[in-house]
Design an enzyme around this catalytic site. Structure first.
Site, PDB file in Angstrom:
ATOM      1  N   GLY A  72       0.768  -1.222  -0.040  1.00 51.48           N
ATOM      2  CA  GLY A  72       0.007   0.144  -0.007  1.00 51.48           C
ATOM      3  C   GLY A  72       0.887   1.332   0.032  1.00 51.48           C
ATOM      4  O   GLY A  72       0.342   2.302  -0.057  1.00 51.48           O
TER       5      GLY A  72
ATOM      6  N   ASP B 156       1.217 -11.561   6.981  1.00 54.23           N
ATOM      7  CA  ASP B 156       1.742 -10.795   5.699  1.00 54.23           C
ATOM      8  C   ASP B 156       3.244  -9.984   6.011  1.00 54.23           C
ATOM      9  O   ASP B 156       3.810  -9.501   5.461  1.00 54.23           O
ATOM     10  CB  ASP B 156       0.942  -9.338   5.330  1.00 54.23           C
ATOM     11  CG  ASP B 156       0.494  -8.834   6.281  1.00 54.23           C
ATOM     12  OD1 ASP B 156      -0.021  -9.295   7.764  1.00 54.23           O
ATOM     13  OD2 ASP B 156       0.787  -7.692   6.503  1.00 54.23           O
TER      14      ASP B 156
ATOM     15  N   GLY C 277      -0.036   6.026   1.142  1.00 58.82           N
ATOM     16  CA  GLY C 277       0.892   5.501   0.531  1.00 58.82           C
ATOM     17  C   GLY C 277       2.331   6.013   0.951  1.00 58.82           C
ATOM     18  O   GLY C 277       3.495   5.977   0.212  1.00 58.82           O
TER      19      GLY C 277
HETATM   20  P1  AMP Z   1       1.897  -3.341   8.225  1.00 59.47           P
HETATM   21  O1  AMP Z   1       1.123  -3.323   9.390  1.00 59.47           O
HETATM   22  O2  AMP Z   1       2.758  -2.184   8.203  1.00 59.47           O
HETATM   23  O3  AMP Z   1       2.380  -4.731   7.694  1.00 59.47           O
HETATM   24  O4  AMP Z   1       0.841  -2.606   6.925  1.00 59.47           O
HETATM   25  C1  AMP Z   1      -0.433  -3.761   6.887  1.00 59.47           C
HETATM   26  C2  AMP Z   1      -0.834  -3.191   5.522  1.00 59.47           C
HETATM   27  O5  AMP Z   1      -1.274  -1.637   5.356  1.00 59.47           O
HETATM   28  C3  AMP Z   1      -0.137  -3.384   4.151  1.00 59.47           C
HETATM   29  O6  AMP Z   1      -0.832  -3.637   3.128  1.00 59.47           O
HETATM   30  C4  AMP Z   1       0.633  -1.683   4.054  1.00 59.47           C
HETATM   31  O7  AMP Z   1       0.929  -1.627   2.675  1.00 59.47           O
HETATM   32  C5  AMP Z   1      -0.622  -1.065   4.486  1.00 59.47           C
HETATM   33  N1  AMP Z   1      -0.344   0.282   4.969  1.00 59.47           N
HETATM   34  C6  AMP Z   1       0.107   0.751   5.650  1.00 59.47           C
HETATM   35  N2  AMP Z   1       0.495   1.996   5.937  1.00 59.47           N
HETATM   36  C7  AMP Z   1       0.118   2.539   4.844  1.00 59.47           C
HETATM   37  C8  AMP Z   1       0.064   3.900   4.395  1.00 59.47           C
HETATM   38  N3  AMP Z   1       0.593   5.064   4.914  1.00 59.47           N
HETATM   39  N4  AMP Z   1      -0.667   3.963   3.049  1.00 59.47           N
HETATM   40  C9  AMP Z   1      -0.941   2.870   2.593  1.00 59.47           C
HETATM   41  N5  AMP Z   1      -1.051   1.678   3.026  1.00 59.47           N
HETATM   42  C10 AMP Z   1      -0.324   1.507   4.092  1.00 59.47           C
HETATM   43 MG    MG Z   2       3.698  -5.372   6.431  1.00 56.79          MG
END
Ligand code: AMP
Ligand code: MG
Length: 474
Positions: A90, A246, A124
């Site tokens: 994301g 993930d 993003g």
């Molecule tokens: P994470 O907990 O960091 O593993 O993120 C979980 C999901 O949220 C993943 O699909 C990331 O790409 C998405 N994500 C986290 N932060 C952002 C952001 N600021 N913008 C877009 N997607 C995000």
């Molecule tokens: Mg992640």
């Protein structure tokens, strides 16, 4: 002239449904915060070119380096046990893969590079804090000999990122053996996409398991790598904090330094993440969570595995593989070079004494090297009794005290990235001073050496300095 990188993009040659092709979103005014020249050399990349204006434009996502085939990967995952059918990159874009001089293949990914179809509600983007935190911690993990993704560069964007307040934006260049996760398999399994699962297995075999032939071999490989990884975390007091499926790699590298932390005071149930209210990902629960995640991987691979008992057997082996790797990590931390029955109890004995009064994890183990660990613990009587057992056990070793001291100092670091020091470096960086960040990185590049001028970084936080919680920092 734009930057040229020697890309060879095997993931981009997989079918379209593995990703969405798109470019990073350009930023207003790129500024270089950090470039990891050592890592550039290791990858066979020209550090001078990366530091040039064209290099900076590429690292900020403003110009595509020649040979890049940018894309956002799709994956799914269990987050805190709850199923998310579609996550994906994301806020990250894979530029491509480079093959290092030693033949190893690495992903070059920009993190914080703008929205993608997988951004859901997110922007993003990333701000300077989590970018520098990931830079510091992932590089420290590498220096601590823990398999991990690496940080090649950190740049500012010259644009604000809006969280609770406007914060300076940044982009991290992340390097990984691959970004394939348990959640990548889960995605295609949940889509009933048999063909994609086959393609993914073939891709993983080529990249991570050249000896493997079947999906069952791939499962076994992942189980073995994770069973080696988690004890290494535990040996340096590392709490990942968000072990969602993930965020667990197929390569066996640590990934996703969100709300992670190194413990100061030891307690087996230590949790830092503000969102982990139940302690699901507490320090000593990490092996159980890894097994839970690996079970999800096994399930996702079942359409390709006829040998159901074999798959069950691969999963059932995790606890014993973990235990053997854990023993080997902690034996070394007690200076034990041989294996004797009762070693596990000896290790647990020390950990229990440390848990009472929450002795500093890093400094207590390090102090075994010069036999001053007694000063680190609260219950001195219990420690003395334990020390007698340890001394008796050491008598069974042939190693000289010099060899032992050397083993202890090579397995128990003097320095770890303590959370309060990371926060301090971030605060300074946001106000324009990168000195603390650079000094911390410098110190952490040789964590097993005598700290010398970095002795202040070995000191645990005072109660006023302590940072009790970490945040997902997106
Ligand atoms: P994470 O907990 O960091 O593993 O993120 C979980 C999901 O949220 C993943 O699909 C990331 O790409 C998405 N994500 C986290 N932060 C952002 C952001 N600021 N913008 C877009 N997607 C995000
Ligand atoms: Mg992640």
């Amino acid at each position: 002239m734009s930057l040229e990188l020697p890309f060879d993009n095997s993931y981009a040659r997989l079918p379209d449904r593995f990703y969405t092709r798109l470019s990073p979103t350009p930023v207003a005014k790129p500024g270089l915060m950090a470039l990891n020249r050592g890592l550039a050399d290791r990858l066979g990349l020209d550090a001078e070119a990366l530091a040039s204006e064209a290099g900076l434009a590429a690292l900020a996502g403003n110009e595509l380096p020649g040979g890049a085939d940018p894309l956002a990967q799709v994956y799914a995952g269990h987050q805190f046990g709850g199923w998310s059918p579609r996550l994906g990159d994301g806020r990250a874009i894979l530029l491509g893969e480079v093959v290092a001089p030693d033949g190893k293949r690495f992903d070059i990914q920009l993190k914080g590079s703008g929205p993608t179809p997988y951004s859901r509600m997110g922007d993003g983007r990333a701000w300077v804090g989590p970018v520098l935190r990931e830079y510091i911690v992932s590089e420290a993990m590498a220096a601590l000999n823990v398999p991990t993704t690496r940080a090649l560069a950190a740049v500012t964007t010259g644009e604000p990122v809006h969280r609770e307040e406007p914060l300076p934006g940044a982009v991290l260049t992340r390097v990984a053996a691959s970004h394939i996760r348990v959640g990548t398999f889960q995605y295609f399994y949940s889509q009933n996409d048999h063909k994609a699962l086959c393609d993914l297995v073939a891709h993983v075999i080529a990249r991570h398991d050249p000896e493997a032939e079947t999906a069952l071999d791939v499962l076994q490989g992942v189980v073995e790598r994770q069973a080696r990884l988690i004890p290494k975390w535990m040996g340096v007091g590392f709490i990942h904090g968000v072990m969602n499926t993930d965020n667990m790699t197929i390569s066996g590298e640590t990934i996703d330094y969100g709300p992670c932390a190194f413990m100061d005071g030891y307690h087996p149930m230590r949790v830092f993440s503000s969102i982990d209210a139940q302690g699901r990902y507490a320090f000593s629960r990490q092996p159980d969570v890894a097994l839970w995640n690996l079970t999800q991987l096994a399930q996702s691979l079942m359409p390709l595995i006829d040998d159901v008992e074999g798959a069950q057997g691969a999963i059932d082996r995790f606890p014993e593989l973990f235990r053997a790797a854990w023993l080997s990590v902690f034996r070394a931390k007690l200076g034990l070079l041989t294996e004797v029955d009762g070693d596990a109890e000896l290790i647990q004995g020390l950990l229990q004494i440390m848990a009472k009064g929450e002795a500093d994890f890093t400094n207590t183990f390090r102090a075994l090297g010069d036999d001053t660990a007694r000063d680190q613990v609260m219950d001195r009587e219990a420690f003395d009794a334990w020390h007698d057992l340890w001394t008796a056990r050491l008598a069974k070793e042939e190693a000289t005290p010099e060899t032992r001291a050397e083993v202890l100092n090579r397995t128990s670091p003097a320095l770890i990235p303590r959370t309060h020091r990371i926060e301090e470096a971030i605060v300074a960086a946001v106000s324009g001073d990168l000195g603390k960040f650079q000094r911390l990185n410098d110190a952490l590049s040789t964590p097993f050496a005598a700290p010398g001028d970095f002795a202040d970084l070995a000191r645990p936080p005072t109660p006023e300095e302590a940072v009790p919680q970490t945040f997902c920092g997106t």
